[in-house]
Motif scaffolding. Structure first.
Motif, PDB file in Angstrom:
ATOM      1  N   GLY A  86       0.796  -1.226   0.000  1.00 37.32           N
ATOM      2  CA  GLY A  86       0.000   0.000   0.000  1.00 37.32           C
ATOM      3  C   GLY A  86       0.826   1.273   0.000  1.00 37.32           C
ATOM      4  N   TYR A  87       1.896   1.297   0.803  1.00 36.72           N
ATOM      5  CA  TYR A  87       2.738   2.491   0.931  1.00 36.72           C
ATOM      6  C   TYR A  87       4.145   2.117   0.504  1.00 36.72           C
ATOM      7  CZ  TYR A  87       5.092   6.516   3.115  1.00 36.72           C
ATOM      8  OH  TYR A  87       5.837   7.641   3.344  1.00 36.72           O
ATOM      9  N   GLY A  88       4.651   2.750  -0.555  1.00 33.02           N
ATOM     10  CA  GLY A  88       6.008   2.475  -1.010  1.00 33.02           C
ATOM     11  C   GLY A  88       6.046   1.825  -2.379  1.00 33.02           C
ATOM     12  N   LYS A  89       7.157   2.026  -3.066  1.00 35.73           N
ATOM     13  CA  LYS A  89       7.344   1.494  -4.413  1.00 35.73           C
ATOM     14  C   LYS A  89       8.088   0.161  -4.355  1.00 35.73           C
ATOM     15  CE  LYS A  89       5.193   4.633  -6.645  1.00 35.73           C
ATOM     16  NZ  LYS A  89       3.966   4.289  -7.370  1.00 35.73           N
ATOM     17  N   VAL A  90       7.310  -0.891  -4.108  1.00 36.25           N
ATOM     18  CA  VAL A  90       7.843  -2.241  -3.962  1.00 36.25           C
ATOM     19  C   VAL A  90       6.897  -3.206  -4.675  1.00 36.25           C
ATOM     20  CG1 VAL A  90       8.512  -4.021  -2.301  1.00 36.25           C
ATOM     21  CG2 VAL A  90       8.825  -1.622  -1.725  1.00 36.25           C
ATOM     22  N   ALA A  91       7.464  -4.280  -5.225  1.00 41.65           N
ATOM     23  CA  ALA A  91       6.668  -5.342  -5.853  1.00 41.65           C
ATOM     24  C   ALA A  91       5.777  -4.782  -6.964  1.00 41.65           C
ATOM     25  CB  ALA A  91       5.864  -6.096  -4.791  1.00 41.65           C
ATOM     26  N   THR A  92       4.470  -5.021  -6.894  1.00 43.42           N
ATOM     27  CA  THR A  92       3.569  -4.611  -7.969  1.00 43.42           C
ATOM     28  C   THR A  92       3.638  -3.114  -8.252  1.00 43.42           C
ATOM     29  OG1 THR A  92       2.053  -6.449  -7.520  1.00 43.42           O
ATOM     30  CG2 THR A  92       1.151  -4.554  -8.688  1.00 43.42           C
ATOM     31  N   THR A  93       3.689  -2.299  -7.192  1.00 43.19           N
ATOM     32  CA  THR A  93       3.696  -0.849  -7.411  1.00 43.19           C
ATOM     33  C   THR A  93       5.001  -0.353  -7.984  1.00 43.19           C
ATOM     34  OG1 THR A  93       4.295  -0.506  -5.079  1.00 43.19           O
ATOM     35  CG2 THR A  93       1.965  -0.346  -5.656  1.00 43.19           C
ATOM     36  N   ALA A  94       6.059  -1.151  -7.905  1.00 45.48           N
ATOM     37  CA  ALA A  94       7.327  -0.805  -8.555  1.00 45.48           C
ATOM     38  C   ALA A  94       7.347  -1.263 -10.008  1.00 45.48           C
ATOM     39  CB  ALA A  94       8.502  -1.427  -7.791  1.00 45.48           C
TER      40      ALA A  94
ATOM     41  N   GLY B  39      12.733  -2.833  -3.152  1.00 46.95           N
ATOM     42  CA  GLY B  39      12.107  -2.773  -4.475  1.00 46.95           C
ATOM     43  C   GLY B  39      13.064  -2.753  -5.644  1.00 46.95           C
ATOM     44  N   THR B  40      14.384  -2.707  -5.401  1.00 47.77           N
ATOM     45  CA  THR B  40      15.304  -2.661  -6.539  1.00 47.77           C
ATOM     46  C   THR B  40      15.296  -3.978  -7.323  1.00 47.77           C
ATOM     47  OG1 THR B  40      17.128  -3.217  -5.027  1.00 47.77           O
ATOM     48  CG2 THR B  40      16.818  -0.891  -5.590  1.00 47.77           C
ATOM     49  N   GLY B  41      15.051  -5.091  -6.622  1.00 43.62           N
ATOM     50  CA  GLY B  41      14.919  -6.358  -7.327  1.00 43.62           C
ATOM     51  C   GLY B  41      13.695  -6.379  -8.229  1.00 43.62           C
ATOM     52  N   ASP B  42      12.624  -5.740  -7.792  1.00 39.34           N
ATOM     53  CA  ASP B  42      11.411  -5.646  -8.610  1.00 39.34           C
ATOM     54  C   ASP B  42      11.650  -4.751  -9.824  1.00 39.34           C
ATOM     55  OD1 ASP B  42       9.837  -7.121  -6.624  1.00 39.34           O
ATOM     56  OD2 ASP B  42      10.052  -5.307  -5.414  1.00 39.34           O
ATOM     57  N   ILE B  43      12.424  -3.689  -9.634  1.00 37.22           N
ATOM     58  CA  ILE B  43      12.778  -2.802 -10.748  1.00 37.22           C
ATOM     59  C   ILE B  43      13.614  -3.573 -11.766  1.00 37.22           C
ATOM     60  CG2 ILE B  43      14.104  -0.746 -11.388  1.00 37.22           C
ATOM     61  CD1 ILE B  43      13.336   0.396  -8.615  1.00 37.22           C
ATOM     62  N   PHE B  44      14.600  -4.324 -11.279  1.00 30.82           N
ATOM     63  CA  PHE B  44      15.411  -5.170 -12.163  1.00 30.82           C
ATOM     64  C   PHE B  44      14.516  -6.116 -12.950  1.00 30.82           C
ATOM     65  CE2 PHE B  44      17.534  -9.179 -13.015  1.00 30.82           C
ATOM     66  CZ  PHE B  44      18.746  -8.794 -13.560  1.00 30.82           C
ATOM     67  N   SER B  45      13.586  -6.760 -12.259  1.00 31.90           N
ATOM     68  CA  SER B  45      12.684  -7.711 -12.904  1.00 31.90           C
ATOM     69  C   SER B  45      11.868  -7.052 -14.007  1.00 31.90           C
ATOM     70  CB  SER B  45      11.751  -8.317 -11.847  1.00 31.90           C
ATOM     71  OG  SER B  45      10.793  -9.163 -12.441  1.00 31.90           O
ATOM     72  N   ALA B  46      11.297  -5.893 -13.722  1.00 26.43           N
ATOM     73  CA  ALA B  46      10.431  -5.223 -14.698  1.00 26.43           C
ATOM     74  C   ALA B  46      11.211  -4.779 -15.932  1.00 26.43           C
ATOM     75  CB  ALA B  46       9.743  -4.029 -14.048  1.00 26.43           C
ATOM     76  N   ILE B  47      12.407  -4.233 -15.728  1.00 26.69           N
ATOM     77  CA  ILE B  47      13.222  -3.808 -16.878  1.00 26.69           C
ATOM     78  C   ILE B  47      13.628  -5.015 -17.707  1.00 26.69           C
ATOM     79  CG2 ILE B  47      15.314  -2.622 -17.626  1.00 26.69           C
ATOM     80  CD1 ILE B  47      15.250  -1.065 -14.969  1.00 26.69           C
ATOM     81  N   LEU B  48      14.055  -6.076 -17.039  1.00 28.87           N
ATOM     82  CA  LEU B  48      14.438  -7.311 -17.731  1.00 28.87           C
ATOM     83  C   LEU B  48      13.288  -7.834 -18.582  1.00 28.87           C
ATOM     84  CD1 LEU B  48      16.599  -9.757 -17.805  1.00 28.87           C
ATOM     85  CD2 LEU B  48      15.038 -10.814 -16.162  1.00 28.87           C
TER      86      LEU B  48
END
Length: 266
Positions: A7-15, A209-218
């Motif tokens: 809900g609060y923060g840029k992690v997982a789905t929201t990232a 959330g940096t792992g989620d960012i990596f995942s989305a870019i990949l």
């Protein structure tokens, strides 16, 4: 995208959603758990959505919904892992590409709030993956190998990737792994039967959330036709630029404000 919703923060789905949208990829989401905020804050509230998921899949099947790719993240329980992995198997048989991020821990230990049972759940998810990308800690947890803070040799990294492949994933990336003393991403591409090691310079700050960012870019690069190694390098470069630009942010537990920084991914 089958992952937790914070809900609060840029992690997982929201990232991941802003990045995948930026890459022009229409994305649907199915939350595995509702979480009030990133675990880094120390206190949080959780809602397991397994019963909701159990009701969603029959409806999607009845409607004939299909997906070109599925990306999974945090999976809460064995019951949920069974549901999600069977859904991934069905979609894979219809041509979907399966990406698995076995979210469990980092720096040699499980994340705050994560129980040891999750290792079995993530092994089940890995078994249906076309590409999985554990970090070094998660790779050790998945394979039962010891974590060494000083890192591994390239041969040891290759052996670790091979053991993950034996669980079932076709291609493997191991992120945040020190190889011969250099922070790196080690990869194996099943399409070419080749491995690669991509070093990087570490920025000494922590954002969830940096792992989620990596995942989305990949995923964005691969679904847009790029090869695994170049997609991996693009994801590494994108994460590095985002961290570097936001490294002085006061509340790092909130994650990186992605909507303001998507131009860094060009």
């Amino acid at each position: 995208m089958i992952s937790d919703l914070v809900g609060y923060g840029k992690v997982a789905t929201t990232a991941m959603l802003p990045i995948l949208s930026y890459f022009g990829i229409p994305t649907c989401s199915l939350p595995t758990m509702l979480i009030s905020n990133p675990f880094e804050y120390g206190d949080f509230h959780l809602l397991d959505t397994t019963d909701y998921i159990r009701g969603v899949f029959p409806v999607w099947k009845k409607m004939g919904f299909r997906f070109d790719a599925i990306a999974t993240g945090y999976v809460v329980s064995q019951r949920q892992a069974d549901l999600v992995s069977h859904f991934c198997q069905d979609m894979s048989a219809q041509g979907a590409m399966i990406f698995v991020d076995p979210v469990m821990g980092d720096e040699g230990q499980l994340y705050n709030g994560v129980e040891k049972d999750i290792i079995r759940n993530m092994r089940e998810m890995i078994s249906v993956a076309d590409i999985c990308y554990p970090n070094y800690t998660e790779a050790c947890l998945l394979t039962g190998r010891s974590y060494h803070a000083e890192g591994v040799t390239r041969d040891e990294a290759r052996s670790l990737a091979d053991h993950i492949r034996k669980i079932g994933s076709k291609s493997v990336l191991i992120t945040s792994i020190p190889v011969d003393g250099q922070p790196s991403v080690f990869g194996y591409n099943h399409e070419t039967d080749e491995d690669f090691c991509l070093p990087y310079n570490e920025i000494p700050v922590h954002f969830p959330g940096t792992g989620d960012i990596f995942s989305a870019i990949l995923i964005g690069h691969i679904l847009n036709g790029d090869k695994l190694q170049e997609s991996t390098q693009a994801a590494m470069d994108g994460v590095w630029r985002l961290i570097d630009k936001n490294k002085d942010q006061e509340d790092k537990n909130r994650g990186i404000p992605l909507e303001q920084n998507l131009a860094e991914l060009r």
